[in-house]
Design an enzyme around this catalytic site. Structure first.
Site, PDB file in Angstrom:
ATOM      1  N   HIS A 192       0.692  -1.180   0.207  1.00  0.00           N
ATOM      2  CA  HIS A 192       0.086  -0.034   0.147  1.00  0.00           C
ATOM      3  C   HIS A 192       0.684   1.248  -0.077  1.00  0.00           C
ATOM      4  CE1 HIS A 192      -4.112  -1.634   0.837  1.00  0.00           C
ATOM      5  NE2 HIS A 192      -3.694  -2.287  -0.132  1.00  0.00           N
TER       6      HIS A 192
ATOM      7  N   SER B 214      -0.553  -0.943  -6.351  1.00  0.00           N
ATOM      8  CA  SER B 214      -0.404  -2.143  -6.882  1.00  0.00           C
ATOM      9  C   SER B 214       0.323  -2.086  -8.718  1.00  0.00           C
ATOM     10  CB  SER B 214      -1.694  -2.818  -7.250  1.00  0.00           C
ATOM     11  OG  SER B 214      -2.021  -3.526  -6.290  1.00  0.00           O
TER      12      SER B 214
ATOM     13  N   LYS C 111     -14.599  -7.818  -7.898  1.00  0.00           N
ATOM     14  CA  LYS C 111     -13.866  -8.671  -8.701  1.00  0.00           C
ATOM     15  C   LYS C 111     -13.248  -9.853  -7.880  1.00  0.00           C
ATOM     16  CE  LYS C 111     -10.853  -8.590 -12.549  1.00  0.00           C
ATOM     17  NZ  LYS C 111     -10.305  -7.552 -13.805  1.00  0.00           N
ATOM     18  N   ASP C 112     -12.717  -9.483  -6.724  1.00  0.00           N
ATOM     19  CA  ASP C 112     -12.200 -10.591  -6.013  1.00  0.00           C
ATOM     20  C   ASP C 112     -13.208 -11.373  -5.316  1.00  0.00           C
ATOM     21  OD1 ASP C 112      -9.322  -9.822  -6.264  1.00  0.00           O
ATOM     22  OD2 ASP C 112      -9.680  -8.287  -4.024  1.00  0.00           O
TER      23      ASP C 112
ATOM     24  N   GLU D 199       4.542 -34.248  -0.892  1.00  0.00           N
ATOM     25  CA  GLU D 199       3.296 -33.740  -1.158  1.00  0.00           C
ATOM     26  C   GLU D 199       3.672 -32.868  -2.553  1.00  0.00           C
ATOM     27  OE1 GLU D 199      -0.224 -33.624   0.660  1.00  0.00           O
ATOM     28  OE2 GLU D 199       1.082 -35.488   0.933  1.00  0.00           O
TER      29      GLU D 199
HETATM   30  C1  HEM Z   1       0.788 -16.338   2.636  1.00  0.00           C
HETATM   31  C2  HEM Z   1       1.172 -15.746   1.394  1.00  0.00           C
HETATM   32  C3  HEM Z   1       0.736 -14.518   0.695  1.00  0.00           C
HETATM   33  C4  HEM Z   1      -0.326 -13.666   0.809  1.00  0.00           C
HETATM   34  C5  HEM Z   1      -1.555 -13.865   1.747  1.00  0.00           C
HETATM   35  C6  HEM Z   1      -0.216 -12.543  -0.284  1.00  0.00           C
HETATM   36  C7  HEM Z   1      -1.291 -11.579  -0.511  1.00  0.00           C
HETATM   37  C8  HEM Z   1      -1.148 -10.915  -1.152  1.00  0.00           C
HETATM   38  C9  HEM Z   1      -2.042  -9.734  -1.432  1.00  0.00           C
HETATM   39  C10 HEM Z   1      -3.530  -9.912  -0.844  1.00  0.00           C
HETATM   40  C11 HEM Z   1      -1.721  -8.993  -2.574  1.00  0.00           C
HETATM   41  C12 HEM Z   1      -2.529  -7.663  -3.305  1.00  0.00           C
HETATM   42  C13 HEM Z   1      -3.117  -8.453  -4.342  1.00  0.00           C
HETATM   43  C14 HEM Z   1      -2.459  -8.915  -5.378  1.00  0.00           C
HETATM   44  O1  HEM Z   1      -1.672  -8.426  -6.099  1.00  0.00           O
HETATM   45  O2  HEM Z   1      -2.508 -10.341  -5.744  1.00  0.00           O
HETATM   46  C15 HEM Z   1      -0.357  -9.327  -2.871  1.00  0.00           C
HETATM   47  C16 HEM Z   1       0.564  -8.581  -3.702  1.00  0.00           C
HETATM   48  C17 HEM Z   1       1.679  -8.890  -3.971  1.00  0.00           C
HETATM   49  N1  HEM Z   1       2.363 -10.052  -3.546  1.00  0.00           N
HETATM   50 FE1  HEM Z   1       1.669 -11.485  -2.172  1.00  0.00          FE
HETATM   51  N2  HEM Z   1       0.908 -12.619  -1.090  1.00  0.00           N
HETATM   52  C18 HEM Z   1       1.705 -13.941  -0.610  1.00  0.00           C
HETATM   53  C19 HEM Z   1       2.908 -14.415  -0.661  1.00  0.00           C
HETATM   54  C20 HEM Z   1       3.509 -13.645  -1.746  1.00  0.00           C
HETATM   55  C21 HEM Z   1       4.689 -14.284  -2.309  1.00  0.00           C
HETATM   56  C22 HEM Z   1       5.299 -15.775  -1.952  1.00  0.00           C
HETATM   57  C23 HEM Z   1       5.236 -13.546  -3.269  1.00  0.00           C
HETATM   58  C24 HEM Z   1       6.559 -13.810  -4.004  1.00  0.00           C
HETATM   59  C25 HEM Z   1       7.495 -14.255  -4.101  1.00  0.00           C
HETATM   60  C26 HEM Z   1       4.439 -12.342  -3.104  1.00  0.00           C
HETATM   61  C27 HEM Z   1       4.739 -11.338  -4.058  1.00  0.00           C
HETATM   62  C28 HEM Z   1       3.528 -10.151  -4.102  1.00  0.00           C
HETATM   63  C29 HEM Z   1       3.767  -8.958  -5.237  1.00  0.00           C
HETATM   64  C30 HEM Z   1       5.110  -8.708  -5.698  1.00  0.00           C
HETATM   65  C31 HEM Z   1       2.695  -8.540  -5.068  1.00  0.00           C
HETATM   66  C32 HEM Z   1       2.265  -7.041  -5.545  1.00  0.00           C
HETATM   67  C33 HEM Z   1       1.948  -7.298  -6.934  1.00  0.00           C
HETATM   68  C34 HEM Z   1       1.430  -6.222  -7.684  1.00  0.00           C
HETATM   69  O3  HEM Z   1       1.354  -5.148  -7.476  1.00  0.00           O
HETATM   70  O4  HEM Z   1       1.749  -6.424  -9.049  1.00  0.00           O
HETATM   71  N3  HEM Z   1       3.545 -12.562  -2.143  1.00  0.00           N
HETATM   72  N4  HEM Z   1       0.031 -10.431  -1.914  1.00  0.00           N
END
Ligand code: HEM
Length: 395
Positions: free
Chosen positions: A211, A215, A239-240, A283
């Protein structure tokens, strides 16, 4: 005299501004208007994690972390506890749904260059989450004390033991002895829910860092003008929400129609340290890393390669020096990245087969490509893209 607040929420908000912060971050928050459905997977991960924590609490009410009773307590949950089978199916299916959502989430971030500046911290906290989820899943898998729980963990412990100097002391410190026994099982139980709850805190950090920057979007260009963004609510809540309905339908299909589709029959046999299963199979979500572990004859070499395959992800924002963000504007990456995803899938399939012949060689080729992509191709392509002067297509 101080003016009386108009409502309870106003009273609360002047003392602890959670309502206005929530409004700013989750209702009015400016989102790019061109996000595709791949941006749903973060929300999918959040929801599967919430269901995992909830179902896990109910499982813990009836689980006994001793090697004499662990297996039978899980059988009791499945057969005798009211709706216990459902809670367990939600928990076991949830792990697969979480990993599936995470792998797509990471692939999306790689494809659209969401790891690049200024979102490095979003990427790094995400990788922190991936490690925590992996540790939690590994510790959790030992708990039912089935054959695969025991022998799967033994493979990992043997690999850790091969690390010079620190491997053995670390393993026996963690296990409270030489091998897997009562102390180790108890510790895995504690570790399992401590890491599970800490994931919730790291998610908050992950979203907070997101934030700050806002995004990314499929074009990779920063959208700053007001007509290029829409408020999070109602546009992305709907959408979500729609995406979540489909995600939960697949999840429900797994729970109600194929609860054992992704589990291994061997884990319904109580752990026996004297009988090694014919094939020790992980797994599906650990299979790619297991394939890397076995791709070379040396155990230590396999461990270094497997941990290195995740370590390169931590360095990715700095390995990729290109000014162009999205693969949409990077012709070479449009081919090289799908090939990377294919390599990961090949590794996953190879990890579920014995390491001989075609499976051994395909995992060797796939892991070589994995390293080549991050250590060779990314820096090389990035240089060429800059010198070809793509006119900042990603910015
Ligand atoms: C329990 C694990 C995770 C949760 C709950 C989570 C949750 C989220 C959420 C809610 C967002 C905003 C919506 C979206 O862009 O899809 C987000 C964005 C993002 N996440 Fe995660 N995430 C997790 C793990 C990861 C992992 C493992 C990575 C990369 C190695 C990652 C990288 C990113 C990035 C780079 C964004 C920004 C995306 C953009 O703005 O294009 N996340 N995450």
């Amino acid at each position: 005299m101080a003016e009386r607040p108009k409502s309870v929420s106003a009273w609360l908000n002047t003392r602890l501004p959670i309502i206005s912060v929530f409004r700013r971050e989750y209702i009015e928050f400016a989102m790019p208007r061109n996000l595709n459905y791949l941006w749903n997977f973060g929300a999918f991960a959040v929801v599967s994690l919430m269901l995992l924590v909830l179902s896990g609490i109910f499982l813990a009410f009836n689980y006994t972390p001793t090697i004499a009773d662990a297996f039978s307590s899980v059988e009791t949950i499945d057969r005798q506890v009211a709706s216990g089978w459902l809670v367990r199916a939600i928990h076991m299916g949830g792990v697969s749904m979480l990993f599936a959502a995470l792998y797509v989430h990471i692939a999306r971030s790689l494809y659209y260059g969401s790891y690049k500046a200024p979102r490095e911290l979003v990427w790094l906290t995400g990788l922190g989450l991936l490690l925590l989820v992996m540790i939690t899943a590994f510790a959790g898998y030992v708990l039912p004390w089935g054959q695969m729980s025991y022998w799967g963990a033994t493979v990992v412990i043997n690999a850790v033991n091969t690390v010079p100097l620190i491997g053995k002391p670390f393993a026996s410190w963690l296990l409270g002895g030489e091998g897997l026994g009562n102390i180790a099982l108890h510790r895995f139980f504690v570790l399992h829910f401590v890491t599970a709850f800490s994931i919730i805190g790291v998610i908050a950090l992950h979203v907070a860092t997101l934030h700050v920057t806002g995004s990314n979007n499929p074009t990779g260009k920063e959208l700053t003008r007001s007509h290029q963004t829409v408020p999070f609510h109602p546009y992305y809540t709907t959408k979500d929400g729609l995406g979540l309905c489909l995600f939960l339908m697949v999840y429900a299909g797994l729970i109600f129609f194929a609860p054992d589709f992704l589990t291994l029959a061997d884990n319904y046999v109580q752990a026996n340290s004297l009988v090694t299963p014919a094939d020790i199979t992980p797994e599906w979500y650990f299979a790619p890393f297991y394939a890397i572990l076995r791709a070379v004859p040396s155990k230590l070499g396999g461990l270094v390669l497997a941990t290195g395959s995740i370590a390169v992800l931590f360095a990715t924002p700095w390995l990729d020096a290109s000014g162009v963000r999205s693969a949409r504007s990077r012709p070479l990456l449009r081919v090289a990245l799908p090939a990377l995803f294919l390599a990961f899938i090949v590794l996953g399939i190879a990890g579920l087969h014995s390491p001989n012949g075609v499976w051994l060689w395909s995992s060797r080729i796939a892991v070589t490509y994995w390293y080549f992509y991050f250590l060779g191709l990314l820096p090389f392509v990035a240089r060429r893209e800059n010198s070809d002067n793509l006119n900042g297509a990603g910015e």
